[in-house]
Design an enzyme around this catalytic site. Structure first.
Site, PDB file in Angstrom:
ATOM      1  N   TYR A  34       0.854  -1.155   0.047  1.00  0.00           N
ATOM      2  CA  TYR A  34      -0.158   0.138  -0.214  1.00  0.00           C
ATOM      3  C   TYR A  34       0.861   1.284  -0.024  1.00  0.00           C
ATOM      4  O   TYR A  34       0.631   2.288  -0.735  1.00  0.00           O
ATOM      5  CB  TYR A  34      -0.734  -0.128   1.132  1.00  0.00           C
ATOM      6  CG  TYR A  34      -1.571   1.330   1.469  1.00  0.00           C
ATOM      7  CD1 TYR A  34      -2.674   1.701   0.716  1.00  0.00           C
ATOM      8  CD2 TYR A  34      -1.421   2.295   2.446  1.00  0.00           C
ATOM      9  CE1 TYR A  34      -3.620   2.711   0.759  1.00  0.00           C
ATOM     10  CE2 TYR A  34      -2.164   3.311   2.637  1.00  0.00           C
ATOM     11  CZ  TYR A  34      -2.988   3.674   1.666  1.00  0.00           C
ATOM     12  OH  TYR A  34      -3.835   4.902   2.119  1.00  0.00           O
ATOM     13  N   MET A  88       0.039  12.550   3.460  1.00  0.00           N
ATOM     14  CA  MET A  88      -0.030  10.814   3.240  1.00  0.00           C
ATOM     15  C   MET A  88      -0.982  10.554   4.098  1.00  0.00           C
ATOM     16  O   MET A  88      -0.984  10.841   5.364  1.00  0.00           O
ATOM     17  CB  MET A  88       1.424  10.485   3.310  1.00  0.00           C
ATOM     18  CG  MET A  88       2.261  10.810   2.515  1.00  0.00           C
ATOM     19  SD  MET A  88       4.089  10.065   2.854  1.00  0.00           S
ATOM     20  CE  MET A  88       4.274  11.355   4.064  1.00  0.00           C
ATOM     21  N   THR A 164      -6.105  19.148  -3.443  1.00  0.00           N
ATOM     22  CA  THR A 164      -5.341  18.119  -3.985  1.00  0.00           C
ATOM     23  C   THR A 164      -6.438  17.836  -5.312  1.00  0.00           C
ATOM     24  O   THR A 164      -7.714  17.848  -5.069  1.00  0.00           O
ATOM     25  CB  THR A 164      -5.179  16.872  -3.675  1.00  0.00           C
ATOM     26  OG1 THR A 164      -4.122  16.977  -2.485  1.00  0.00           O
ATOM     27  CG2 THR A 164      -4.801  15.706  -4.545  1.00  0.00           C
ATOM     28  N   ARG A 173      -5.087   0.575  -8.285  1.00  0.00           N
ATOM     29  CA  ARG A 173      -3.691   0.159  -7.492  1.00  0.00           C
ATOM     30  C   ARG A 173      -3.809  -1.465  -7.494  1.00  0.00           C
ATOM     31  O   ARG A 173      -4.268  -1.966  -6.579  1.00  0.00           O
ATOM     32  CB  ARG A 173      -3.644   0.787  -6.276  1.00  0.00           C
ATOM     33  CG  ARG A 173      -3.533   2.173  -6.330  1.00  0.00           C
ATOM     34  CD  ARG A 173      -3.472   3.362  -5.237  1.00  0.00           C
ATOM     35  NE  ARG A 173      -3.479   4.719  -5.362  1.00  0.00           N
ATOM     36  CZ  ARG A 173      -3.737   5.343  -4.612  1.00  0.00           C
ATOM     37  NH1 ARG A 173      -3.938   5.193  -3.232  1.00  0.00           N
ATOM     38  NH2 ARG A 173      -3.883   6.630  -5.177  1.00  0.00           N
ATOM     39  N   LYS A 241      -2.400  21.448  -5.325  1.00  0.00           N
ATOM     40  CA  LYS A 241      -1.639  20.174  -5.560  1.00  0.00           C
ATOM     41  C   LYS A 241      -2.152  19.106  -6.667  1.00  0.00           C
ATOM     42  O   LYS A 241      -3.431  18.962  -6.793  1.00  0.00           O
ATOM     43  CB  LYS A 241      -1.237  19.567  -4.234  1.00  0.00           C
ATOM     44  CG  LYS A 241      -0.462  18.220  -4.237  1.00  0.00           C
ATOM     45  CD  LYS A 241      -0.311  17.649  -3.078  1.00  0.00           C
ATOM     46  CE  LYS A 241       0.866  16.287  -3.006  1.00  0.00           C
ATOM     47  NZ  LYS A 241      -0.038  15.209  -3.713  1.00  0.00           N
ATOM     48  N   SER A 263       3.137  17.508  -9.430  1.00  0.00           N
ATOM     49  CA  SER A 263       2.648  16.178  -9.011  1.00  0.00           C
ATOM     50  C   SER A 263       2.076  15.500  -9.810  1.00  0.00           C
ATOM     51  O   SER A 263       0.903  15.822 -10.094  1.00  0.00           O
ATOM     52  CB  SER A 263       2.238  16.378  -7.419  1.00  0.00           C
ATOM     53  OG  SER A 263       2.064  15.286  -6.938  1.00  0.00           O
ATOM     54  N   HIS A 265       0.889  12.785  -8.061  1.00  0.00           N
ATOM     55  CA  HIS A 265       0.672  11.671  -6.696  1.00  0.00           C
ATOM     56  C   HIS A 265       1.427  10.840  -6.465  1.00  0.00           C
ATOM     57  O   HIS A 265       1.119   9.573  -6.133  1.00  0.00           O
ATOM     58  CB  HIS A 265      -0.794  11.328  -7.167  1.00  0.00           C
ATOM     59  CG  HIS A 265      -1.814  11.150  -5.819  1.00  0.00           C
ATOM     60  ND1 HIS A 265      -2.319  12.532  -5.243  1.00  0.00           N
ATOM     61  CD2 HIS A 265      -1.830  10.407  -4.847  1.00  0.00           C
ATOM     62  CE1 HIS A 265      -3.236  12.326  -4.337  1.00  0.00           C
ATOM     63  NE2 HIS A 265      -2.954  10.968  -3.898  1.00  0.00           N
ATOM     64  N   SER A 297       6.903  13.970  -5.917  1.00  0.00           N
ATOM     65  CA  SER A 297       6.811  12.766  -6.543  1.00  0.00           C
ATOM     66  C   SER A 297       8.366  12.375  -7.080  1.00  0.00           C
ATOM     67  O   SER A 297       8.866  13.010  -7.714  1.00  0.00           O
ATOM     68  CB  SER A 297       6.004  12.845  -7.638  1.00  0.00           C
ATOM     69  OG  SER A 297       4.700  13.198  -7.580  1.00  0.00           O
TER      70      SER A 297
END
Length: 369
Positions: A34, A88, A164, A173, A241, A263, A265, A297
């Site tokens: 993760y 985060m 963001t 993912r 962002k 970025s 991400h 990043s």
């Protein structure tokens, strides 16, 4: 969550990359994936690192620099170096002290700590560490809740708002899908009204419950008008962002942004998007000094911060390495990581002939490889 781990490795970490294996050895495999993984085939995740490695910085000699100064100003406030701890989510997933430990380390290092709206510790406890906290926002479906969250961040003493904009939906993912990853029941999004993340704890095979939960809580159709509304109603300096296209950076400034963060991400959203470092010079040129520009990043050390400065950034955000350090040793690990980062940046500036971060922005870069 995992138990705290003392840093007992021999030899001790000498750079941020050394924390990766320490973290991997203590974290459950699903949690490691993760933290470490990206979206899709992880092309963009790998590209972030490749792009930075291909940036050659042309050093200047005989500049009379012995000990560079690292101090800089971001959003009108002075910090010990041009670095911030990236936002985060769910940091108590890797260490029981989570956000409090990482914020305390940022306070000790005198750098800003960007607190995620998906933090697993209430923002009031994070700001109580004395850290300079910037609050990161994902746009909620209910604008009234957005207003409530903004008021809470302001009242807690946050210094800036970081919205963001690159998460209309959560990137696919594959590692998390294969692992059937889900949040443990005791971990909640402490900054969302009422937690509001019940869906992240369940789910079915082949479905990422964190993505399902995010889709239920966050508005996928955020528009420029929403950003302008935010700029008009937020009392804190606005940072946008998740910008890669220079045209988007210009529109963000027009909407009231004091800074933009270039970025992708961390390679966790659109797989196949260009590396952040690749787009940084174009964004810097497009905004033409109308706002500050930060790079996010792929940052893994002081040399990367130098590269970011030489490419035109005002500073950089460091993400995964701080989670590695937190997992490996709690606040002590994070303290060590930020100390190493400062030492590396000081050495890099000296070797490049730069007296301070501002001088590094005048360096030339050349392609390597």
């Amino acid at each position: 969550m995992v138990d705290a781990m003392e840093i007992t490795s021999s030899p001790p970490p000498v750079c941020l990359a050394d924390f990766a294996e320490l973290a991997r050895s203590v974290l459950p495999p699903q949690v490691w994936d993760y933290v470490d993984g990206g979206s899709g085939s992880e092309v963009t995740l790998a590209g972030n690192r490749t792009a930075l490695d291909r940036v050659g910085v042309l050093p200047r000699v005989l500049t009379g620099v012995a000990t560079p100064r690292l101090r800089t100003r971001l959003l009108g406030r002075e910090y010990a170096m041009p670095v911030g701890v990236a936002p985060m989510a769910y940091q108590r997933l890797v260490h029981p002290d989570g956000e409090v430990a990482l914020a305390a380390a940022a306070r000790a290092a005198e750098v800003p700590y960007l607190a995620s709206i998906l933090g697993s510790t209430p923002i009031e406890q994070v700001t109580a560490t004395g850290a300079e906290v910037w609050f990161q926002l994902y746009w909620l479906r209910d604008r009234g809740l957005v207003t409530d969250v903004l008021a809470r961040a302001r009242d807690a003493g946050c210094r800036a708002l970081v919205v963001t904009v690159d998460v209309p939906v959560l990137g696919r993912r594959f590692r998390d899908l294969r692992n059937a990853f889900r949040l443990p029941p005791e971990l909640v999004a402490a900054n969302l009204p009422g937690g509001r993340d019940d869906l992240a704890h369940g789910g079915t095979p082949g479905v990422n419950p964190v993505a399902v939960d995010s889709g239920a809580a966050f508005a996928p159709a955020l528009r420029w008008a929403d950003l302008r509304w935010l700029g008009e109603h937020c009392e804190l300096p606005l940072v946008v962002k998740g910008v890669l296209d220079p045209a988007d950076a210009v529109r963000a400034v027009d909407a009231g942004a004091r800074a933009v963060v270039v970025s992708n991400h961390g390679g966790r959203q659109l797989d196949g998007a260009p590396a952040s470092a690749t787009m940084l010079p174009e964004v810097v040129a497009a905004v033409g000094g109308r706002c500050e520009v930060l790079l996010d990043s792929g940052i893994r050390g002081g040399g990367d911060v130098l590269r970011a400065l030489a490419l035109g950034a005002d500073g950089a955000l460091v993400g995964r390495p701080m989670l590695w350090a937190l997992a490996a040793g709690g606040q002590a690990g994070a303290n060590t990581a930020l100390t190493l980062l400062a030492d590396e940046l000081r050495d890099a500036l000296a070797l490049a002939g730069c007296a301070d971060p501002a001088a590094a922005r005048d360096l030339r870069t050349v392609p390597m490889g």
